[in-house]
Design a protein around this motif. Sequence first.
Motif, short mmCIF file in Angstrom:
data_model
loop_
_atom_site.label_atom_id
_atom_site.label_comp_id
_atom_site.label_asym_id
_atom_site.label_seq_id
_atom_site.Cartn_x
_atom_site.Cartn_y
_atom_site.Cartn_z
N GLU A 17 12.13 10.62 38.82
CA GLU A 17 10.78 10.39 37.99
C GLU A 17 11.38 10.78 36.57
O GLU A 17 11.97 12.10 36.31
CB GLU A 17 9.99 11.60 38.70
CG GLU A 17 8.86 11.69 37.69
CD GLU A 17 7.65 12.79 38.20
OE1 GLU A 17 6.84 13.19 37.45
OE2 GLU A 17 7.76 12.90 39.41
N VAL A 18 11.14 10.04 35.83
CA VAL A 18 11.48 10.50 34.10
C VAL A 18 10.51 11.50 33.58
O VAL A 18 9.31 11.02 33.36
CB VAL A 18 11.57 9.31 33.57
CG1 VAL A 18 11.88 9.65 31.98
CG2 VAL A 18 12.70 8.40 34.14
N ARG A 19 10.74 12.55 33.47
CA ARG A 19 9.62 13.64 33.04
C ARG A 19 10.39 14.55 32.04
O ARG A 19 11.46 15.13 32.07
CB ARG A 19 9.68 14.60 34.37
CG ARG A 19 8.29 15.70 34.10
CD ARG A 19 8.36 16.86 35.36
NE ARG A 19 8.22 16.05 36.41
CZ ARG A 19 8.33 16.82 37.57
NH1 ARG A 19 8.53 18.08 37.47
NH2 ARG A 19 8.09 16.20 38.57
N ALA B 123 7.83 7.53 28.71
CA ALA B 123 8.68 8.59 29.28
C ALA B 123 10.25 8.39 29.06
O ALA B 123 10.78 9.21 29.10
CB ALA B 123 8.27 8.80 30.66
N LYS C 91 11.68 5.41 30.66
CA LYS C 91 12.26 4.68 32.07
C LYS C 91 13.10 3.25 31.47
O LYS C 91 14.17 3.25 31.89
CB LYS C 91 11.14 4.09 32.85
CG LYS C 91 10.14 5.15 33.54
CD LYS C 91 9.35 4.75 34.40
CE LYS C 91 8.33 3.63 33.93
NZ LYS C 91 7.34 4.08 32.94
N ASP D 61 0.89 2.03 34.03
CA ASP D 61 1.99 2.69 34.67
C ASP D 61 1.58 3.19 35.95
O ASP D 61 0.22 3.02 36.35
CB ASP D 61 2.69 3.67 33.83
CG ASP D 61 1.67 4.83 33.42
OD1 ASP D 61 0.78 5.12 34.12
OD2 ASP D 61 1.98 5.33 32.16
N PRO E 228 15.75 13.31 34.33
CA PRO E 228 15.33 12.87 35.35
C PRO E 228 15.33 13.55 36.71
O PRO E 228 16.22 14.46 37.08
CB PRO E 228 16.88 11.85 35.52
CG PRO E 228 17.93 12.55 34.68
CD PRO E 228 17.12 13.56 33.52
N GLY F 200 7.26 7.33 36.08
CA GLY F 200 6.94 8.19 34.97
C GLY F 200 5.96 7.41 34.28
O GLY F 200 5.96 6.17 34.38
N HIS F 201 5.31 8.26 33.51
CA HIS F 201 4.32 7.66 32.75
C HIS F 201 4.93 6.58 31.59
O HIS F 201 6.07 6.99 31.08
CB HIS F 201 3.37 8.56 31.91
CG HIS F 201 4.01 9.34 31.04
ND1 HIS F 201 4.35 9.20 29.79
CD2 HIS F 201 4.63 10.80 31.33
CE1 HIS F 201 4.97 10.28 29.08
NE2 HIS F 201 5.02 11.19 30.05
N GLU G 157 0.99 6.29 37.19
CA GLU G 157 -0.30 7.27 37.27
C GLU G 157 -1.44 6.27 36.70
O GLU G 157 -2.62 6.90 37.28
CB GLU G 157 0.46 8.33 36.27
CG GLU G 157 1.42 9.03 36.87
CD GLU G 157 1.83 10.33 36.15
OE1 GLU G 157 1.25 10.41 34.92
OE2 GLU G 157 3.04 10.92 36.36
N ARG H 4 4.46 15.09 45.53
CA ARG H 4 3.55 15.25 44.21
C ARG H 4 2.11 15.81 44.58
O ARG H 4 1.74 16.57 43.77
CB ARG H 4 3.52 14.07 43.44
CG ARG H 4 4.47 13.74 42.47
CD ARG H 4 4.46 12.63 41.74
NE ARG H 4 3.00 12.41 41.33
CZ ARG H 4 2.47 11.60 40.34
NH1 ARG H 4 3.22 11.08 39.52
NH2 ARG H 4 1.26 11.30 40.43
#
Length: 409
Positions: free
Chosen positions: A377-379, A227, A229, A59, A383, A223-224, A61, A397
């Motif tokens: 960003e899906v965290r 997460a 997505k 991903d 969202p 997003g990682h 990150e 970020r």
Amino acid sequence: YDLEYEAKIVLGGLGFSEYDLTRSVSEFSGGWLMRAELAKLLLLNPDMLLLDEPTNHLDLESCIWFEGYLKSYQGAVMVTSHDRAFLNRVVTTVFALEQQSLLIHNGNYDSYVLARQRELEILAATAERQERKIQQEMRFIERFRAKNTKATQVQSRIKRLEKMERISVPRSSTKIHFSFPPPSRSGEDVITLSHVRKAYGGNVVYRDLSLTLRRGERVALVGHNGAGKTTLLRILAGVLDFDRGQRILGLNVRPAYYAQHQLELLNPSNTVIDELRTVSTDQSDTELRTILGGFLFRGDDVYKEVSILSGGEKSRLALAKMLTQQSNLLLMDEPTNHLDIPSREVLTDALEAYAGTLCFITHDRTLIREIANKIVEVRAGTPVVYEGDYDSYVQWRESRRGPTPTAHS
């Protein structure tokens, strides 16, 4: 003595959680097993790393962490990759295989492209001058070939032409040439998810998800891995049920969904043109062949069976099927997988020209950077929306001093 400590750093950088470290390898998917293999290589700390598409299963990150690791790595690295951002940040020399020869350029990928473009322009101009000279000599030969007084000069010029080393300009790499048809205009609110809950057994991915995509937005989901997505994109596409809540399509919205599993949904016994005909019944064979020609299926290629196509050919066929549907909402999951760099660049151009609404997942940061005007960003099941392009999102970020994204709940 510090191997376990180093292993935790590497595994963490590649996206494994603390809990993952004690799980059995058999519990992980193929993509995560590839990450584990990569971690093993890095921990060996060899003199030379040979990496074939190492970012395919990472991903964003993890890609950023991996780039930092390689930049500080003391050994040599040789890599093949279609990830332009990765190449630009990591490599210092480019080996280009062109026209059965090896070209070596000192610099990153972008500098290679610019240098090669300049070389080809100079080569083309030189070849043009040479061709004018040849035509001039040929005219002299044809004019005085029958005159005895000019026989010596004619023979001299014929020998000169025979010895001349012709300048050959290499053909440009073949690219996909296509554009999306102009879609019909949708309502302002294209699609809305309201208070959606989605769980896989005991794993609750979304408890209370609300999100709206508006006309003309080009949304990148980041997003990682794990997460949620892809789960979110599939819910938006209407191909995944959810436990409660609402999915509301706006006025006159025609969605189209592209994902890697669609390559498996291609009928292996169909020919290429028959497969395209399954979504385009009102177009003639000539029109279908024109579309397929833009996707590099030329001549008898349209009669190839899907079963013998490569991964890249299947991707191009699936994209061609999407092209014929004239949708005004595109939902795309890793559309650049299996595409080479020139094909990715043409896809980027086509998406830039697309007049509808777009929501996509990709680890190709160049595509995000050039296309997205909104980042989601899906965290932790929520969202987090950043109104802006990818570069400004990354700056926010990193610095935490930029505008604060708004969390939708």
